[in-house]
Scaffold this active site. Structure first.
Site, PDB file in Angstrom:
ATOM      1  CB  ILE A 104      -0.956   0.004   1.211  1.00 29.68           C
ATOM      2  CG1 ILE A 104      -2.019   1.094   1.027  1.00 29.68           C
ATOM      3  CG2 ILE A 104      -0.189   0.150   2.532  1.00 29.68           C
ATOM      4  CD1 ILE A 104      -3.190   0.997   1.976  1.00 29.68           C
ATOM      5  CE  LYS A 105       3.337   2.649   4.924  1.00 27.52           C
ATOM      6  NZ  LYS A 105       2.821   3.825   5.665  1.00 27.52           N
ATOM      7  CG  ASP A 106       3.827   0.499  -4.521  1.00 32.63           C
ATOM      8  OD1 ASP A 106       4.819   0.513  -3.771  1.00 32.63           O
ATOM      9  OD2 ASP A 106       3.633  -0.387  -5.373  1.00 32.63           O
TER      10      ASP A 106
END
Length: 346
Positions: free
Chosen positions: A43-45
């Site tokens: 999700i850090k993308d």
């Protein structure tokens, strides 16, 4: 014909999947955004892309500039990949307690990785402070050459989740979402989704799922930053209120021990085929608790943040798990009967 122009365009729009065991256990529809399907695997993308786009638009990150960040791993991977696709080099400062798999992934993504001792944020040698000082030094030598992403206190983080993650959840559930729950590191995902969903449905229930050892659950429930215990989870939990977390409309919180969360991710892999990391186990535990509070017939959404392959030496290492008092499923014992204990707690 549908063609994405570059890596940045491929971030987001992840599927919403039904967690069968959690749904049957609670009588609710327990759903999860499969964020490990982003290009960089987490999700850090989204966080990385939101930060970079905002900095480029504001003129803080110039063409060919260097991205600098302090991160436990996944945000750094996202920044390195998004940065490479947009012509930027990335320098990462990271606590040396993080998994070997994430350190390797960062290096493979092209980041210049600096490992530093894990210390509290109040210590001037915290990895985030190292990153800030490095960027400042680079800019003294050449003005505008480096940009400190500042994922914890740069609210472009939560704003991007409000604009994308929350909107996707709303559209994928056709507005039928009754509750959302996830853990917090920077607080960007939880706060951003909370703001986005509450704006559309004020009665939606928002919950923090917090690993033991973090002070955030006690802060939400009692207004005080206090914690006890510890967790093997990486990248989540905090002893301070970040700018992203501050003011988020969170209704309740749960403190989740490893003995509750890790067995859930083992079960998810064995019975449903999804291999996820430790924060996803914490999220699932919180989703089950929230679903039970709401009662049968409700729809609860959470996040599968990244893949379990980044934590094999901890989450899928029987001797390590036993040292921490975490149950080991029989299938894992058969798969890794002599796995060496080479991980340390985060």
């Amino acid at each position: 014909m549908s063609i994405q122009s570059d890596l940045s365009a491929a971030v987001g729009h992840t599927p919403l999947i039904r967690l069968r065991h959690a749904s049957e256990l609670t009588g609710c529809e327990v759903l999860a955004k499969a964020e490990m399907l982003n290009p960089g695997g987490s999700i850090k993308d989204r966080t990385a892309l939101g930060l970079v786009l905002d900095a480029e638009q504001r003129g803080q990150l110039l063409p060919g500039g260097v991205i600098v960040e302090g991160t436990a791993g996944n945000t750094g991977i996202g920044l390195a990949l998004v940065g490479a696709s947009r012509g930027h080099r990335t320098v990462i400062f990271m606590p040396n307690t993080q998994s070997a798999e994430k350190i390797a992934a960062l290096k493979m993504a092209g980041a210049d990785v600096h490992l530093v001792p894990a210390v509290p944020y109040s210590d001037p040698n915290h990895y985030s402070h190292h990153a800030r000082r490095y960027a400042e030094t680079q800019n003294v030598a050449k003005a505008g050459s480096a940009w400190f992403a500042n994922q914890f206190d740069n609210t472009a983080n939560r704003d991007y989740h409000t604009a994308t993650t929350a909107v996707e959840i709303w559209e994928q559930t056709a507005g039928a979402v009754d509750g959302f729950v996830c853990s917090a590191g920077t607080g960007g995902t939880l706060a951003g989704v909370a703001f986005g969903l509450k704006a559309r449905k004020p009665g939606v229930r928002i919950a923090l799922s917090d690993p033991t050892g973090s002070a955030l659950a006690n802060y939400i429930l009692h207004g005080e930053l206090a914690a006890s215990g510890n967790s093997i989870s990486e990248g989540i939990g905090s002893s301070r209120i970040t700018a992203n977390f501050d003011g988020a409309p969170i209704d309740t919180a749960y403190s989740i021990p490893d003995t509750e969360s890790v067995p859930l991710l083992h079960q998810l892999l064995e019975a449903e085929g999804w291999c996820v990391g430790g924060s996803s186990g914490v999220n699932m535990a919180g989703a089950i608790r929230l679903a039970r509070e709401l009662g049968p017939g409700h729809t609860v959404v959470t996040i599968l943040a990244d893949a379990g392959t980044r934590y094999q030496a901890k989450l899928f290492n029987p001797p390590f798990l036993r040292e921490k008092g975490i149950p080991v499923p029989a299938w894992l014992d058969r798969a890794f009967p002599t796995t060496p204990t080479r991980a340390t707690a985060a």
